[in-house]
Design a protein around this motif. Structure first.
Motif, short mmCIF file in Angstrom:
data_model
loop_
_atom_site.label_atom_id
_atom_site.label_comp_id
_atom_site.label_asym_id
_atom_site.label_seq_id
_atom_site.Cartn_x
_atom_site.Cartn_y
_atom_site.Cartn_z
N ARG A 23 24.79 -19.71 49.71
CA ARG A 23 24.08 -19.49 48.44
C ARG A 23 24.96 -19.71 47.21
O ARG A 23 24.60 -19.34 46.11
N ARG A 25 27.75 -18.26 46.24
CA ARG A 25 28.21 -17.01 45.63
C ARG A 25 29.68 -16.82 45.92
O ARG A 25 30.27 -17.52 46.74
N VAL A 48 18.25 -10.46 48.57
CA VAL A 48 17.23 -10.05 47.62
C VAL A 48 17.45 -10.68 46.25
O VAL A 48 16.50 -11.10 45.59
N THR A 49 18.69 -10.77 45.81
CA THR A 49 18.97 -11.32 44.48
C THR A 49 18.79 -12.83 44.49
O THR A 49 19.01 -13.50 45.49
N THR A 50 18.37 -13.35 43.35
CA THR A 50 18.17 -14.78 43.23
C THR A 50 19.22 -15.36 42.29
O THR A 50 19.74 -14.68 41.42
N THR A 51 19.49 -16.62 42.46
CA THR A 51 20.41 -17.33 41.60
C THR A 51 19.64 -17.84 40.39
O THR A 51 18.60 -18.46 40.53
N THR A 52 20.16 -17.56 39.21
CA THR A 52 19.51 -18.05 38.01
C THR A 52 19.93 -19.50 37.77
O THR A 52 21.10 -19.85 37.85
#
Length: 96
Positions: A23, A25, A48-52
């Protein structure tokens, strides 16, 4: 029994770091988060978190202040340079 728990714990840390790399990160951050908190919690956080993703900004870059201004702008809203009076050439944002 402790050995099985340790192997499972290390395996979850590895899965979390692999998922972070896929992802795009910071793998080291998720590694330390897994070690300090829990690999399950950091893996859930990662999933759960998304990449902006930044929307492409259509504009040109002011050669004086390096800020993005609209193509039709006559005066830079950041440094107040008059583009027509100065005869300025611009760098298009798409060229960067």
């Amino acid at each position: 029994m402790e050995v099985i728990f340790f192997v499972f714990y290390v395996l979850l840390i590895y899965v979390t770091c692999a998922a972070a790399e896929v992802r795009d990160r910071n793998v080291l951050l998720y590694f330390f988060g897994s070690v300090l908190f829990s690999p399950v919690i950091t893996l859930i956080h990662l999933l759960v978190t998304t990449t902006t993703i930044e929307a492409p900004i259509d504009g040109k870059i002011c050669p004086y202040c390096a800020e993005i201004v609209k193509h039709k702008a006559i005066i830079c809203k950041h440094c107040h340079i008059n583009f027509r009076a100065e005869g300025i050439s611009f760098i298009n944002k798409a060229d960067l």
